[in-house]
Design a protein around this motif. Structure first.
Motif, PDB file in Angstrom:
ATOM      1  N   LEU A   1      48.091  -7.868  38.434  1.00  0.00           N
ATOM      2  CA  LEU A   1      47.295  -7.966  39.642  1.00  0.00           C
ATOM      3  C   LEU A   1      47.327  -6.595  40.293  1.00  0.00           C
ATOM      4  CD1 LEU A   1      48.766 -11.302  41.070  1.00  0.00           C
ATOM      5  CD2 LEU A   1      47.102 -11.011  39.260  1.00  0.00           C
ATOM      6  N   TYR A   2      46.183  -6.051  40.611  1.00  0.00           N
ATOM      7  CA  TYR A   2      46.173  -4.689  41.143  1.00  0.00           C
ATOM      8  C   TYR A   2      45.223  -4.592  42.330  1.00  0.00           C
ATOM      9  CZ  TYR A   2      41.849  -4.095  38.412  1.00  0.00           C
ATOM     10  OH  TYR A   2      40.588  -4.222  37.896  1.00  0.00           O
ATOM     11  N   ARG A   3      45.567  -3.656  43.218  1.00  0.00           N
ATOM     12  CA  ARG A   3      44.794  -3.447  44.436  1.00  0.00           C
ATOM     13  C   ARG A   3      43.835  -2.286  44.219  1.00  0.00           C
ATOM     14  NH1 ARG A   3      47.407  -4.086  49.886  1.00  0.00           N
ATOM     15  NH2 ARG A   3      49.346  -3.702  48.773  1.00  0.00           N
ATOM     16  N   ARG A   4      42.542  -2.506  44.493  1.00  0.00           N
ATOM     17  CA  ARG A   4      41.540  -1.476  44.317  1.00  0.00           C
ATOM     18  C   ARG A   4      40.594  -1.503  45.520  1.00  0.00           C
ATOM     19  NH1 ARG A   4      39.803   0.704  39.624  1.00  0.00           N
ATOM     20  NH2 ARG A   4      42.030   0.580  39.150  1.00  0.00           N
ATOM     21  N   GLN A   5      40.629  -0.433  46.315  1.00  0.00           N
ATOM     22  CA  GLN A   5      39.777  -0.304  47.498  1.00  0.00           C
ATOM     23  C   GLN A   5      39.943  -1.488  48.439  1.00  0.00           C
ATOM     24  OE1 GLN A   5      35.823   0.283  45.981  1.00  0.00           O
ATOM     25  NE2 GLN A   5      36.198   2.404  45.376  1.00  0.00           N
ATOM     26  N   GLY A   6      41.212  -1.867  48.644  1.00  0.00           N
ATOM     27  CA  GLY A   6      41.526  -2.919  49.596  1.00  0.00           C
ATOM     28  C   GLY A   6      41.392  -4.324  49.065  1.00  0.00           C
ATOM     29  N   ALA A   7      40.879  -4.508  47.862  1.00  0.00           N
ATOM     30  CA  ALA A   7      40.713  -5.838  47.269  1.00  0.00           C
ATOM     31  C   ALA A   7      41.616  -5.964  46.048  1.00  0.00           C
ATOM     32  CB  ALA A   7      39.260  -6.075  46.884  1.00  0.00           C
ATOM     33  N   TRP A   8      42.033  -7.197  45.761  1.00  0.00           N
ATOM     34  CA  TRP A   8      42.911  -7.448  44.620  1.00  0.00           C
ATOM     35  C   TRP A   8      42.099  -8.001  43.452  1.00  0.00           C
ATOM     36  CZ3 TRP A   8      48.085  -6.386  44.044  1.00  0.00           C
ATOM     37  CH2 TRP A   8      48.772  -5.994  45.188  1.00  0.00           C
ATOM     38  N   LYS A   9      42.490  -7.587  42.246  1.00  0.00           N
ATOM     39  CA  LYS A   9      41.884  -8.070  41.016  1.00  0.00           C
ATOM     40  C   LYS A   9      42.981  -8.410  40.018  1.00  0.00           C
ATOM     41  CE  LYS A   9      37.543  -5.421  41.271  1.00  0.00           C
ATOM     42  NZ  LYS A   9      36.633  -4.512  40.528  1.00  0.00           N
ATOM     43  N   VAL A  10      42.629  -9.175  39.000  1.00  0.00           N
ATOM     44  CA  VAL A  10      43.540  -9.465  37.898  1.00  0.00           C
ATOM     45  C   VAL A  10      42.953  -8.872  36.630  1.00  0.00           C
ATOM     46  CG1 VAL A  10      42.459 -11.715  37.512  1.00  0.00           C
ATOM     47  CG2 VAL A  10      44.725 -11.261  36.580  1.00  0.00           C
ATOM     48  N   ARG A  11      43.805  -8.261  35.818  1.00  0.00           N
ATOM     49  CA  ARG A  11      43.371  -7.680  34.547  1.00  0.00           C
ATOM     50  C   ARG A  11      44.243  -8.231  33.427  1.00  0.00           C
ATOM     51  NH1 ARG A  11      44.095  -2.435  35.391  1.00  0.00           N
ATOM     52  NH2 ARG A  11      41.925  -1.863  35.771  1.00  0.00           N
ATOM     53  N   ALA A  12      43.613  -8.650  32.334  1.00  0.00           N
ATOM     54  CA  ALA A  12      44.338  -9.065  31.136  1.00  0.00           C
ATOM     55  C   ALA A  12      44.821  -7.818  30.396  1.00  0.00           C
ATOM     56  CB  ALA A  12      43.445  -9.904  30.234  1.00  0.00           C
ATOM     57  N   VAL A  13      46.132  -7.752  30.106  1.00  0.00           N
ATOM     58  CA  VAL A  13      46.710  -6.558  29.485  1.00  0.00           C
ATOM     59  C   VAL A  13      47.101  -6.838  28.035  1.00  0.00           C
ATOM     60  CG1 VAL A  13      48.506  -4.794  29.631  1.00  0.00           C
ATOM     61  CG2 VAL A  13      47.510  -5.737  31.722  1.00  0.00           C
ATOM     62  N   GLY A  14      48.104  -7.697  27.819  1.00  0.00           N
ATOM     63  CA  GLY A  14      48.517  -8.044  26.461  1.00  0.00           C
ATOM     64  C   GLY A  14      49.178  -6.916  25.697  1.00  0.00           C
ATOM     65  N   GLN A  15      49.849  -5.991  26.404  1.00  0.00           N
ATOM     66  CA  GLN A  15      50.527  -4.869  25.751  1.00  0.00           C
ATOM     67  C   GLN A  15      51.911  -5.302  25.290  1.00  0.00           C
ATOM     68  OE1 GLN A  15      49.694  -1.362  25.147  1.00  0.00           O
ATOM     69  NE2 GLN A  15      51.488  -1.799  23.918  1.00  0.00           N
ATOM     70  N   GLY A  16      52.147  -5.311  23.975  1.00  0.00           N
ATOM     71  CA  GLY A  16      53.417  -5.767  23.423  1.00  0.00           C
ATOM     72  C   GLY A  16      54.354  -4.627  23.083  1.00  0.00           C
ATOM     73  N   TYR A  17      55.658  -4.959  22.996  1.00  0.00           N
ATOM     74  CA  TYR A  17      56.697  -3.964  22.709  1.00  0.00           C
ATOM     75  C   TYR A  17      57.681  -4.562  21.710  1.00  0.00           C
ATOM     76  CZ  TYR A  17      54.898  -1.657  26.873  1.00  0.00           C
ATOM     77  OH  TYR A  17      54.082  -1.045  27.788  1.00  0.00           O
ATOM     78  N   ALA A  18      57.814  -3.907  20.561  1.00  0.00           N
ATOM     79  CA  ALA A  18      58.757  -4.374  19.552  1.00  0.00           C
ATOM     80  C   ALA A  18      60.192  -4.120  19.973  1.00  0.00           C
ATOM     81  CB  ALA A  18      58.474  -3.687  18.210  1.00  0.00           C
ATOM     82  N   GLY A  19      60.410  -3.158  20.886  1.00  0.00           N
ATOM     83  CA  GLY A  19      61.758  -2.847  21.356  1.00  0.00           C
ATOM     84  C   GLY A  19      62.258  -3.756  22.449  1.00  0.00           C
ATOM     85  N   GLY A  20      61.514  -4.785  22.806  1.00  0.00           N
ATOM     86  CA  GLY A  20      61.970  -5.761  23.775  1.00  0.00           C
ATOM     87  C   GLY A  20      61.859  -5.279  25.211  1.00  0.00           C
ATOM     88  N   LEU A  21      62.626  -5.948  26.075  1.00  0.00           N
ATOM     89  CA  LEU A  21      62.566  -5.663  27.507  1.00  0.00           C
ATOM     90  C   LEU A  21      62.903  -4.215  27.823  1.00  0.00           C
ATOM     91  CD1 LEU A  21      64.020  -8.724  29.442  1.00  0.00           C
ATOM     92  CD2 LEU A  21      61.848  -7.585  29.834  1.00  0.00           C
TER      93      LEU A  21
END
Length: 672
Positions: free
Chosen positions: A137-157
């Motif tokens: 969820l990100y703020r852009r010009q005073g409004a909030w939006k949701v973006r699908a990311v799906g970025q995975g990491y084999a090295g874990g947390l």
């Protein structure tokens, strides 16, 4: 209506208080990281996780679970917070999957407090990854939006948090895993499932779990204690950002707290909310055979989420585009890191006078160069692996594409029939990157077109640095325009798309032959200043009429016989034949036309219109620029790569264009 997002897509949020629901089928860890406008997480206190589940405006689950509900209050977010990243990870040190490839695709939904979904995202394409940034969820010009990311990491947390810019990433990952392990050790075993999948209570009498100082009756299973939607016992839960805990799990009825559930002994208990969606859209029918350990998954056409094959193929193509962008970005980043590291090590060697001469300095320089070569080779190997997988997927996907998405040399055109429905998108060409010229991604744009098109017929440079003859570029530009117009006519149902042409000097006559001879144009190409004035006046009047009808709330009150089809105007040789009034009308069509079904395609050289000065700058900016020859002028807003665009032209000597347009003309005659 719920927005079903694909990777990289965003959607506006109109509510401040939200829930983020996660369903994975197996226990996973859910966390959330807050970051500033530059995407930087300033410390461990900016991360909500099972060991520290609450932050201002944010609350996450306290332990690993198959289903999670995260509470978010955007209105309570500090001013410094511009992004909220939802993080998912597999718990360590417990029996279970060690990679997301062994799970069903996790499903994430953003909902309102009433349970209505705002946006959802199914995270596909994960294999060896054990942690993933699901969405943000990100703020852009005073409004909030949701973006699908799906970025995975084999090295874990640890790797995920390090990528978020945290210097204490490994320490924080260890504390999260420890908190999850302690939560699992204290948890009460879930009641068993019956044959029909419902959970049942074995006894109506209360029973104490092992962590409550008691033992369960012989032959009975302790009932699960009441839980809050966020995974902890309701009595031990701190104040929620929503300001209440009394409601039952999953309930949206305010009176639920005053009406506790009283199941009878031995009766089934349904823990699911009647309006709660916890499953992804149905998977595509074709499935690939399971890959052998260590071998990449065999690609399958349509292997993406969606309710139809066209939608699944569209999502799969965009997934390929994002995968190529991500892999190339990772490669470039790794090479940049290797070079900066080598420069730093060489600077350290040169800064010490004792190592400037002699064998010690030479050895240090050789070691730095060897490390640089090793890092670059590792990055290249990872890129080659990803490119091989993408190339294999492209070989499978390309032959399966429908006409709207297919190249002109695709055999699907030989079985072409005029469609009954408008497709989701249209192919305008192909995209590729310099690191991967062998992997070509179809460039798809959604229909109806939201922007006009500008086929740049100016003096163009090619990828190898040479220049194409100006007359040849103009010819190719008109060929490109005709190919795009023919594709639009072919993918729309009969009589639902109309094409007009303005060719003041008649210079595009040869390229326009397929459109003219088959009779698919609304009228012969307009020539001369009078023709320009007539066509622009009719289309401008059309835009005015439709706008007035829509704004007046009477879209059906149009004149009898009014053509309701989508309109496309092809303009060649601009600004020849255009006066100031015609230029103003053209700008009006470019700005207001798409909203009412009137689209513009310009075939023009911007330098030839330079006499108008900055007056036409808004016109060029409002159009999507395409080139008739391959050119690296397109940049994606996600990663920022400069993509090479290659137009989708009909192969030389092929009659496919004429055959398709003849079928379109026949279908239009039948529907007259």
């Amino acid at each position: 209506m719920t927005a079903e997002l694909v990777r990289g897509q965003n959607h506006p949020l109109s509510q401040a208080r939200l829930e983020i629901r996660v369903s994975a089928g197996k226990p996973i860890v859910a966390a959330a990281a807050l970051s500033d406008e530059h995407g930087k997480v300033h410390g461990v206190e900016w991360v909500a996780h099972p060991g520290a589940p609450t932050l201002p405006g944010l609350e996450v689950s306290r332990q690993a679970a198959a289903d999670h509900r995260l509470a978010v209050d955007l209105g309570a977010m500090p001013e410094a917070v511009h992004r909220i990243s939802v993080l998912l990870a597999l718990p360590t040190g417990v029996a279970g999957p060690v990679r997301f490839g062994g799970l069903a695709a996790p499903f994430v939904a953003v909902t309102g407090l009433d349970g209505s979904e705002v946006a959802s995202y199914t995270i596909t394409g994960l294999e060896a990854e054990s942690a993933v940034v699901a969405l943000e969820l990100y703020r852009r010009q005073g409004a909030w939006k949701v973006r699908a990311v799906g970025q995975g990491y084999a090295g874990g947390l640890a790797e995920l948090l390090a990528d978020q810019g945290m210097p204490e990433a490994r320490t924080l990952a260890g504390s999260i895993n420890e908190a999850v392990a302690q939560g699992l050790a204290r948890s009460v075993p879930a009641p068993p499932r019956t044959a029909d999948g419902d959970r049942t209570r074995q006894t109506a009498a209360p029973a104490l779990g092992p962590d409550q100082g008691g033992t369960a009756p012989q032959g009975a299973v302790p009932p699960q204690p009441p839980t809050s939607p966020y995974g902890a016992q309701a009595s031990a839960l701190p104040a929620s950002p929503y300001g209440g805990q009394g409601a039952q799990q999953g309930s949206t009825d305010p009176s639920a707290a005053a009406q506790p559930s009283t199941p009878t002994a031995g009766g089934p208990v349904d823990y699911s909310h009647p309006r709660r969606q916890t499953t992804a859209p149905p998977p595509p029918p074709p499935t690939a055979p399971p890959a052998q350990p260590g071998q990449p998954q065999q690609p399958v056409a349509g292997d993406a989420t969606g309710w139809s094959m066209d939608e699944r193929l569209y999502n799969q193509v965009w997934g390929m585009f994002e995968d190529l962008a991500r892999s190339t970005a990772a490669y470039r980043s790794a090479v940049d890191f290797a070079e900066s590291r080598m420069e730093k090590e060489l600077d350290q060697v040169l800064s010490d006078p004792r190592s400037r001469i002699g064998g010690q300095g030479d050895a240090a320089r050789e070691a730095a160069r060897a490390k640089h070569a090793q890092l670059v080779d590792q990055a290249q190997a990872a890129l080659d692996r990803d490119l091989a997988q993408l190339a294999a997927e492209a070989e499978v996907v390309e032959p399966a594409l429908p006409p709207a998405y297919a190249r002109w040399d695709n055999p699907v055109w030989h079985g072409y029939r005029v469609p009954m429905e408008i497709p989701m998108a249209l192919r305008l060409g192909d995209l590729h990157l310099p690191e991967a010229p062998q992997v070509s991604i179809p460039m798809l744009v959604r229909l109806p077109l939201e922007r006009g098109l500008w086929i740049d017929s100016g003096r163009a440079g090619t990828i190898d640095g040479s220049y194409t003859d100006s007359h040849e570029v103009k010819r190719l530009a008109m060929d490109t325009a005709v190919a795009v117009a023919a594709r639009l006519l072919a993918v729309y149902p009969a009589r639902e798309f109309t094409v007009h042409v303005i060719d003041p000097a008649g210079s595009g006559g040869q390229a326009l032959v397929p459109l003219v001879q088959t009779g698919v144009l609304a009228a012969p190409p307009a020539v001369g200043a009078a023709g320009v004035t007539d066509v622009l006046a009719r289309l401008t009047q059309r835009v005015d009429l439709v706008q007035m009808a829509v704004r007046g709330g009477a879209p059906d009150a149009l004149p009898p016989g009014f053509d309701t089809s989508e309109q496309l105007l092809i303009v060649n040789d601009f600004p020849h034949g255009f006066d100031d009034r015609a230029v103003t009308q053209l700008r009006y069509l470019a700005d207001e036309g798409p909203a009412v079904g009137v689209h513009l395609m310009m075939v023009a050289d911007r330098e030839e219109a330079s006499a108008y000065g900055p007056l036409l700058d808004p016109l060029w900016r409002s159009l999507m620029r395409l080139t008739p020859v391959p050119d690296d002028h397109l940049a994606d807003p996600w990663v920022g790569h400069a993509w090479t665009y290659e137009p989708s032209l009909v192969p030389g000597g092929s009659q496919v264009l004429q055959q398709v347009l003849q079928q379109v003309a026949m279908a239009r005659t039948k529907h007259t």
